[in-house]
Design a protein around this motif. Structure first.
Motif, PDB file in Angstrom:
ATOM      1  N   ALA A  99       8.292  -0.882 -14.468  1.00  0.00           N
ATOM      2  CA  ALA A  99       8.273  -1.772 -13.302  1.00  0.00           C
ATOM      3  C   ALA A  99       6.892  -2.411 -13.173  1.00  0.00           C
ATOM      4  CB  ALA A  99       8.626  -1.000 -12.038  1.00  0.00           C
ATOM      5  N   ASP A 100       6.813  -3.485 -12.376  1.00  0.00           N
ATOM      6  CA  ASP A 100       5.528  -4.147 -12.158  1.00  0.00           C
ATOM      7  C   ASP A 100       4.552  -3.219 -11.421  1.00  0.00           C
ATOM      8  OD1 ASP A 100       6.415  -6.637 -13.274  1.00  0.00           O
ATOM      9  OD2 ASP A 100       7.482  -7.023 -11.398  1.00  0.00           O
ATOM     10  N   ILE A 101       5.052  -2.514 -10.406  1.00  0.00           N
ATOM     11  CA  ILE A 101       4.261  -1.524  -9.677  1.00  0.00           C
ATOM     12  C   ILE A 101       4.889  -0.170  -9.976  1.00  0.00           C
ATOM     13  CG2 ILE A 101       3.635  -0.646  -7.392  1.00  0.00           C
ATOM     14  CD1 ILE A 101       3.677  -3.569  -6.400  1.00  0.00           C
ATOM     15  N   GLU A 102       4.097   0.729 -10.574  1.00  0.00           N
ATOM     16  CA  GLU A 102       4.619   2.043 -10.943  1.00  0.00           C
ATOM     17  C   GLU A 102       4.029   3.112 -10.032  1.00  0.00           C
ATOM     18  OE1 GLU A 102       3.805   2.449 -15.138  1.00  0.00           O
ATOM     19  OE2 GLU A 102       5.664   1.398 -15.626  1.00  0.00           O
ATOM     20  N   ILE A 103       4.927   3.980  -9.524  1.00  0.00           N
ATOM     21  CA  ILE A 103       4.562   5.030  -8.577  1.00  0.00           C
ATOM     22  C   ILE A 103       4.843   6.393  -9.211  1.00  0.00           C
ATOM     23  CG2 ILE A 103       5.168   6.031  -6.339  1.00  0.00           C
ATOM     24  CD1 ILE A 103       5.882   3.171  -5.492  1.00  0.00           C
ATOM     25  N   ASP A 104       3.906   7.305  -9.023  1.00  0.00           N
ATOM     26  CA  ASP A 104       4.047   8.665  -9.553  1.00  0.00           C
ATOM     27  C   ASP A 104       4.912   9.484  -8.596  1.00  0.00           C
ATOM     28  OD1 ASP A 104       3.771  11.025 -10.910  1.00  0.00           O
ATOM     29  OD2 ASP A 104       1.684  11.360 -10.335  1.00  0.00           O
ATOM     30  N   ARG A 157      10.700   3.371   2.354  1.00  0.00           N
ATOM     31  CA  ARG A 157      10.590   4.597   1.545  1.00  0.00           C
ATOM     32  C   ARG A 157      11.400   4.480   0.267  1.00  0.00           C
ATOM     33  NH1 ARG A 157      13.634   9.162   1.150  1.00  0.00           N
ATOM     34  NH2 ARG A 157      14.848   8.727   3.020  1.00  0.00           N
ATOM     35  N   VAL A 158      10.781   4.908  -0.812  1.00  0.00           N
ATOM     36  CA  VAL A 158      11.459   5.072  -2.101  1.00  0.00           C
ATOM     37  C   VAL A 158      11.118   6.489  -2.562  1.00  0.00           C
ATOM     38  CG1 VAL A 158      11.455   2.624  -2.714  1.00  0.00           C
ATOM     39  CG2 VAL A 158       9.529   4.020  -3.401  1.00  0.00           C
ATOM     40  N   GLY A 159      12.130   7.279  -2.888  1.00  0.00           N
ATOM     41  CA  GLY A 159      11.886   8.683  -3.221  1.00  0.00           C
ATOM     42  C   GLY A 159      11.214   9.367  -2.051  1.00  0.00           C
ATOM     43  N   SER A 160      10.091  10.059  -2.317  1.00  0.00           N
ATOM     44  CA  SER A 160       9.342  10.704  -1.239  1.00  0.00           C
ATOM     45  C   SER A 160       8.099   9.887  -0.868  1.00  0.00           C
ATOM     46  CB  SER A 160       8.937  12.119  -1.655  1.00  0.00           C
ATOM     47  OG  SER A 160       8.086  12.064  -2.783  1.00  0.00           O
ATOM     48  N   THR A 161       8.039   8.655  -1.355  1.00  0.00           N
ATOM     49  CA  THR A 161       6.879   7.791  -1.148  1.00  0.00           C
ATOM     50  C   THR A 161       7.164   6.750  -0.065  1.00  0.00           C
ATOM     51  OG1 THR A 161       6.172   8.074  -3.447  1.00  0.00           O
ATOM     52  CG2 THR A 161       5.358   6.124  -2.289  1.00  0.00           C
ATOM     53  N   ILE A 162       6.217   6.597   0.864  1.00  0.00           N
ATOM     54  CA  ILE A 162       6.316   5.545   1.878  1.00  0.00           C
ATOM     55  C   ILE A 162       5.302   4.462   1.530  1.00  0.00           C
ATOM     56  CG2 ILE A 162       6.000   4.959   4.315  1.00  0.00           C
ATOM     57  CD1 ILE A 162       7.021   7.766   4.979  1.00  0.00           C
ATOM     58  N   LEU A 163       5.793   3.223   1.514  1.00  0.00           N
ATOM     59  CA  LEU A 163       4.956   2.064   1.217  1.00  0.00           C
ATOM     60  C   LEU A 163       4.912   1.146   2.423  1.00  0.00           C
ATOM     61  CD1 LEU A 163       7.039   2.342  -1.637  1.00  0.00           C
ATOM     62  CD2 LEU A 163       4.854   1.456  -2.374  1.00  0.00           C
ATOM     63  N   GLN A 164       3.833   0.368   2.525  1.00  0.00           N
ATOM     64  CA  GLN A 164       3.692  -0.591   3.612  1.00  0.00           C
ATOM     65  C   GLN A 164       3.349  -1.953   3.032  1.00  0.00           C
ATOM     66  OE1 GLN A 164       0.197  -0.355   6.291  1.00  0.00           O
ATOM     67  NE2 GLN A 164       1.692  -0.403   7.955  1.00  0.00           N
ATOM     68  N   VAL A 165       3.980  -2.985   3.582  1.00  0.00           N
ATOM     69  CA  VAL A 165       3.674  -4.352   3.178  1.00  0.00           C
ATOM     70  C   VAL A 165       2.817  -4.982   4.272  1.00  0.00           C
ATOM     71  CG1 VAL A 165       5.801  -5.344   4.128  1.00  0.00           C
ATOM     72  CG2 VAL A 165       4.629  -6.526   2.302  1.00  0.00           C
ATOM     73  N   SER A 178       0.848  -1.197   0.000  1.00  0.00           N
ATOM     74  CA  SER A 178       0.000   0.000   0.000  1.00  0.00           C
ATOM     75  C   SER A 178       0.877   1.239   0.000  1.00  0.00           C
ATOM     76  CB  SER A 178      -0.873   0.026   1.256  1.00  0.00           C
ATOM     77  OG  SER A 178      -1.613  -1.166   1.378  1.00  0.00           O
ATOM     78  N   VAL A 179       0.454   2.259  -0.749  1.00  0.00           N
ATOM     79  CA  VAL A 179       1.154   3.544  -0.746  1.00  0.00           C
ATOM     80  C   VAL A 179       0.559   4.375   0.386  1.00  0.00           C
ATOM     81  CG1 VAL A 179       1.766   5.586  -2.077  1.00  0.00           C
ATOM     82  CG2 VAL A 179       1.517   3.377  -3.247  1.00  0.00           C
ATOM     83  N   VAL A 180       1.385   4.631   1.428  1.00  0.00           N
ATOM     84  CA  VAL A 180       0.942   5.335   2.629  1.00  0.00           C
ATOM     85  C   VAL A 180       1.011   6.844   2.445  1.00  0.00           C
ATOM     86  CG1 VAL A 180       1.375   5.640   5.109  1.00  0.00           C
ATOM     87  CG2 VAL A 180       1.678   3.386   4.067  1.00  0.00           C
ATOM     88  N   THR A 181       2.137   7.343   1.898  1.00  0.00           N
ATOM     89  CA  THR A 181       2.271   8.769   1.619  1.00  0.00           C
ATOM     90  C   THR A 181       2.948   8.951   0.268  1.00  0.00           C
ATOM     91  OG1 THR A 181       4.440   8.988   2.664  1.00  0.00           O
ATOM     92  CG2 THR A 181       2.546   9.364   4.072  1.00  0.00           C
ATOM     93  N   GLY A 182       2.747  10.108  -0.325  1.00  0.00           N
ATOM     94  CA  GLY A 182       3.343  10.406  -1.625  1.00  0.00           C
ATOM     95  C   GLY A 182       2.271  10.653  -2.662  1.00  0.00           C
ATOM     96  N   PRO A 183       2.675  11.008  -3.888  1.00  0.00           N
ATOM     97  CA  PRO A 183       1.714  11.344  -4.939  1.00  0.00           C
ATOM     98  C   PRO A 183       0.734  10.214  -5.283  1.00  0.00           C
ATOM     99  CG  PRO A 183       3.919  12.063  -5.557  1.00  0.00           C
ATOM    100  CD  PRO A 183       4.050  11.244  -4.313  1.00  0.00           C
ATOM    101  N   SER A 184       1.120   8.966  -5.063  1.00  0.00           N
ATOM    102  CA  SER A 184       0.238   7.827  -5.374  1.00  0.00           C
ATOM    103  C   SER A 184      -0.481   7.306  -4.135  1.00  0.00           C
ATOM    104  CB  SER A 184       1.045   6.703  -6.024  1.00  0.00           C
ATOM    105  OG  SER A 184       1.564   7.098  -7.281  1.00  0.00           O
ATOM    106  N   GLN A 185      -0.551   8.120  -3.073  1.00  0.00           N
ATOM    107  CA  GLN A 185      -1.162   7.709  -1.807  1.00  0.00           C
ATOM    108  C   GLN A 185      -2.539   7.091  -2.031  1.00  0.00           C
ATOM    109  OE1 GLN A 185      -1.356  10.819   1.117  1.00  0.00           O
ATOM    110  NE2 GLN A 185      -2.503   9.597   2.560  1.00  0.00           N
TER     111      GLN A 185
END
Length: 112
Positions: A39-44, A92-100, A12-19
């Protein structure tokens, strides 16, 4: 490699443009990268490399691998090249935080 039959693994995208976006892992190795990068999962997120990192399922273990990204992959405040993820881990990748998350599958169960 196969995914566990009794669990669904969700990113899940927790924070960032693709939240708010959520992705169920359908394969034991999934790449995460910038929108339009293949990539398989692409984030803005402009700070994310085309193929930034990968999430790999090995039996009951989930591994996070940095794919030689420019800006790094972080678990907490630490830059990681390979790390084990637990249920509800964030990275975190870039300015995006993801959760598994590991969700128990309800296939084959009856509800009362």
């Amino acid at each position: 490699m196969t995914l566990p039959q009794d669990k669904t693994i969700k990113i899940s995208v927790v924070t960032g443009p693709s939240q708010g976006k959520e992705y169920d892992l359908s394969r034991p190795l999934v790449t995460i990268g910038r929108l339009g990068g293949g990539a398989d999962i692409e984030i803005d997120d402009a700070e994310v490399s085309r193929v930034h990192c990968a999430v790999e399922v090995r039996r009951d273990t989930i591994l996070l691998h940095d794919m030689r990204s420019t800006n790094g992959t972080y678990l907490g405040d630490s830059r990681v090249f390979s790390a084990r993820l637990e249920d509800r881990s964030t990275f975190r990748v870039g300015s995006t935080i993801l959760q598994v998350s590991f969700l128990t599958s309800t296939i084959g169960r009856r509800t009362q």
